[in-house]
Write an enzyme that holds these catalytic residues in place. Structure first.
Site, PDB file in Angstrom:
ATOM      1  CB  CYS A 123      -0.952   0.002   1.189  1.00  0.00           C
ATOM      2  SG  CYS A 123      -2.045  -1.415   1.207  1.00  0.00           S
ATOM      3  CG  HIS A 128      -3.034   3.534   2.282  1.00  0.00           C
ATOM      4  ND1 HIS A 128      -3.668   3.083   1.141  1.00  0.00           N
ATOM      5  CD2 HIS A 128      -2.955   2.457   3.122  1.00  0.00           C
ATOM      6  CE1 HIS A 128      -3.954   1.801   1.298  1.00  0.00           C
ATOM      7  NE2 HIS A 128      -3.536   1.406   2.475  1.00  0.00           N
ATOM      8  CG  ASN A 169      -6.437  -0.567   1.835  1.00  0.00           C
ATOM      9  OD1 ASN A 169      -5.860  -0.281   0.796  1.00  0.00           O
ATOM     10  ND2 ASN A 169      -5.800  -0.941   2.927  1.00  0.00           N
TER      11      ASN A 169
HETATM   12  O1  UT7 Z   1      -2.966  -0.933   4.004  1.00  0.00           O
HETATM   13  C1  UT7 Z   1      -2.887  -1.449   5.271  1.00  0.00           C
HETATM   14  C2  UT7 Z   1      -3.892  -2.532   5.359  1.00  0.00           C
HETATM   15  N1  UT7 Z   1      -4.413  -2.871   6.629  1.00  0.00           N
HETATM   16  C3  UT7 Z   1      -4.971  -2.016   7.519  1.00  0.00           C
HETATM   17  O2  UT7 Z   1      -4.978  -0.837   7.398  1.00  0.00           O
HETATM   18  C4  UT7 Z   1      -5.625  -2.666   8.707  1.00  0.00           C
HETATM   19  C5  UT7 Z   1      -5.583  -1.813   9.929  1.00  0.00           C
HETATM   20  N2  UT7 Z   1      -6.448  -2.400  10.942  1.00  0.00           N
HETATM   21  C6  UT7 Z   1      -7.764  -2.151  11.011  1.00  0.00           C
HETATM   22  O3  UT7 Z   1      -8.298  -1.429  10.174  1.00  0.00           O
HETATM   23  C7  UT7 Z   1      -8.523  -2.716  12.168  1.00  0.00           C
HETATM   24  O4  UT7 Z   1      -7.638  -3.367  13.033  1.00  0.00           O
HETATM   25  C8  UT7 Z   1      -9.660  -3.704  11.756  1.00  0.00           C
HETATM   26  C9  UT7 Z   1     -10.787  -2.950  11.078  1.00  0.00           C
HETATM   27  C10 UT7 Z   1      -9.126  -4.797  10.857  1.00  0.00           C
HETATM   28  C11 UT7 Z   1     -10.233  -4.362  13.010  1.00  0.00           C
HETATM   29  O5  UT7 Z   1     -10.742  -3.344  13.867  1.00  0.00           O
HETATM   30  P1  UT7 Z   1     -10.314  -3.299  15.396  1.00  0.00           P
HETATM   31  O6  UT7 Z   1     -11.043  -2.189  16.012  1.00  0.00           O
HETATM   32  O7  UT7 Z   1      -8.809  -3.299  15.477  1.00  0.00           O
HETATM   33  O8  UT7 Z   1     -10.916  -4.667  15.917  1.00  0.00           O
HETATM   34  P2  UT7 Z   1     -10.158  -5.839  16.692  1.00  0.00           P
HETATM   35  O9  UT7 Z   1      -9.334  -6.645  15.746  1.00  0.00           O
HETATM   36  O10 UT7 Z   1      -9.504  -5.264  17.907  1.00  0.00           O
HETATM   37  O11 UT7 Z   1     -11.378  -6.719  17.138  1.00  0.00           O
HETATM   38  C12 UT7 Z   1     -12.400  -6.222  18.044  1.00  0.00           C
HETATM   39  C13 UT7 Z   1     -13.530  -7.242  18.088  1.00  0.00           C
HETATM   40  C14 UT7 Z   1     -13.021  -8.664  18.281  1.00  0.00           C
HETATM   41  O12 UT7 Z   1     -13.981  -9.337  19.081  1.00  0.00           O
HETATM   42  P3  UT7 Z   1     -13.690  -9.565  20.647  1.00  0.00           P
HETATM   43  O13 UT7 Z   1     -12.404 -10.328  20.703  1.00  0.00           O
HETATM   44  O14 UT7 Z   1     -13.569  -8.184  21.237  1.00  0.00           O
HETATM   45  O15 UT7 Z   1     -14.896 -10.321  21.090  1.00  0.00           O
HETATM   46  C15 UT7 Z   1     -13.053  -9.241  16.892  1.00  0.00           C
HETATM   47  O16 UT7 Z   1     -13.239 -10.640  16.885  1.00  0.00           O
HETATM   48  O17 UT7 Z   1     -14.238  -7.231  16.861  1.00  0.00           O
HETATM   49  C16 UT7 Z   1     -14.254  -8.553  16.306  1.00  0.00           C
HETATM   50  N3  UT7 Z   1     -14.203  -8.428  14.865  1.00  0.00           N
HETATM   51  C17 UT7 Z   1     -15.297  -8.265  14.107  1.00  0.00           C
HETATM   52  N4  UT7 Z   1     -16.589  -8.180  14.416  1.00  0.00           N
HETATM   53  C18 UT7 Z   1     -17.462  -7.981  13.407  1.00  0.00           C
HETATM   54  C19 UT7 Z   1     -13.103  -8.439  14.049  1.00  0.00           C
HETATM   55  N5  UT7 Z   1     -13.478  -8.267  12.781  1.00  0.00           N
HETATM   56  C20 UT7 Z   1     -14.819  -8.158  12.784  1.00  0.00           C
HETATM   57  C21 UT7 Z   1     -15.782  -7.963  11.777  1.00  0.00           C
HETATM   58  N6  UT7 Z   1     -17.083  -7.876  12.122  1.00  0.00           N
HETATM   59  N7  UT7 Z   1     -15.447  -7.844  10.464  1.00  0.00           N
END
Ligand code: UT7
Length: 330
Positions: free
Chosen positions: A118, A247, A277
């Protein structure tokens, strides 16, 4: 690597190409355990574009390149260099850039792909600026194109919600405008490789793997740090820049940077709500939109900041030196 120099290199035109197919959050939530509300709250994304089965990086890249070239007023033969930033190319070789150069008629250009995930578009612009500045090239066509949805597990809710497909392109020229200070900062930290990768020939899965939390923390940190470093190298403060083109990874990462840097939110381009993205495509796609509606004008400074797999990051600060969308001077 960081540096700033007095230069007449600037961006003279921009183009973009997006697949037709729109995939909403609601459509994704029919397949994986997620919801429109969760995706919007955690990312700001409402929908994304997904390439057709027979639509690849070179196809989208050539469309974006053709639009940028048309808008530049240059002939295809004027282009000395075609660089395509991509990490989801149709083929290992020939490079997508070679196919793009052929399709848009740039027969006297050198053409190659550049892989920095990216951050690829920032890296490719930095490369082109160096070659223009050295006098090796007069005009460069820089494309960012990715179809990462082809390497994403549709059952992985951690990644399938985040990415879309698309391409953007700019024409850069030496002698495009008055001398200004152009700045570049590029960085790479291979110790974070495990947080975001797609295997090629190495054994293992064929899908992207990502540790979202780690990439989030990394992105939030480098977006602020890199903007601070590159503006400082140019003798400016972040608030002095006319347009920041980040980005388009996650709205919360961009909001964090806006707050930390003390810049005006409406000077920071954002369109991830509609396109998600698009990896190397995201910066030029956002720039194209702001140029097309008349926001980006001649003489204004544009700071492009990308980050992603590697882990890598890259910032380029350079002027918009082209016409407005009506063809006249912006
Ligand atoms: O170009 C670079 C490419 N990558 C990025 O930019 C990714 C950067 N990261 C992110 O954008 C975020 O980390 C995500 C959007 C991927 C995830 O958001 P987050 O606020 O960091 O969530 P998390 O991974 O801390 O998860 C929080 C909760 C978890 O549940 P528990 O453990 O609290 O019960 C996850 O299992 O949300 C859950 N979760 C979801 N729930 C519904 C994770 N993904 C999802 C989902 N839908 N798609």
């Amino acid at each position: 690597m960081i540096g700033a120099l007095r230069s007449t290199v600037g961006v003279v035109s921009v183009g973009a190409a997006l697949p037709e197919r729109v995939v909403s959050n609601e459509e994704i939530s029919r397949r994986v355990d997620t919801s429109d509300a969760w995706i919007v709250e955690r990312t700001g994304i409402h929908e994304r574009r997904v390439a057709a089965d027979d639509e690849f990086v070179a196809d989208l890249g050539a469309r974006a390149a053709e639009q940028a070239l048309d808008r530049s007023g240059l002939a295809p033969a004027d282009i000395d260099l075609v660089v395509c930033a991509t990490t989801s190319p149709d083929n290992f070789f020939p490079a997508a850039a070679v196919t793009i150069a052929e399709r848009v008629g740039c027969h006297s250009a050198g053409a190659y792909d550049l892989a920095a995930a990216c951050s690829g578009f920032s890296y490719a612009v930095a490369q082109a600026v160096s070659q223009l500045q050295s006098g090796l090239a007069q005009h460069a066509l820089v494309v960012g194109s990715d179809t990462l949805t082809k390497v994403i597990d549709p059952d992985d809710r951690g990644t399938c919600i985040l990415f879309g497909d698309g391409a953007g392109a700019v024409v850069l020229a030496a002698g495009a405008g008055p001398e200004t200070t152009v700045g570049v900062e590029l960085g790479a930290d291979g110790s974070g490789a495990e947080h975001l990768f797609v295997r090629a020939l190495a054994p293992g899965g064929k899908f992207m793997e990502m540790n979202g939390r780690e990439v989030f923390k990394f992105g939030a940190r480098v977006m602020v740090d890199s903007i601070e470093r590159v503006t400082r190298a140019c003798g400016l403060a972040p608030a002095d820049v006319d347009w920041i083109v980040p980005h388009q990874a996650n709205r919360r990462i961009i909001d964090h940077a806006v707050k930390k840097l003390g810049v005006e939110p409406d000077r920071v381009l954002m369109n991830l709500d509609r396109y998600a993205n698009t990896s190397a495509g995201s910066i030029p796609i956002a720039l194209e939109e702001a140029w097309a509606d008349g926001r980006v004008q001649r003489g204004q400074s544009v700071l492009m900041i990308g980050f992603g797999g590697g882990l890598t990051w890259g910032s380029c600060l350079l002027p918009w030196a082209g016409n407005g969308p009506d063809g006249g001077p912006a």
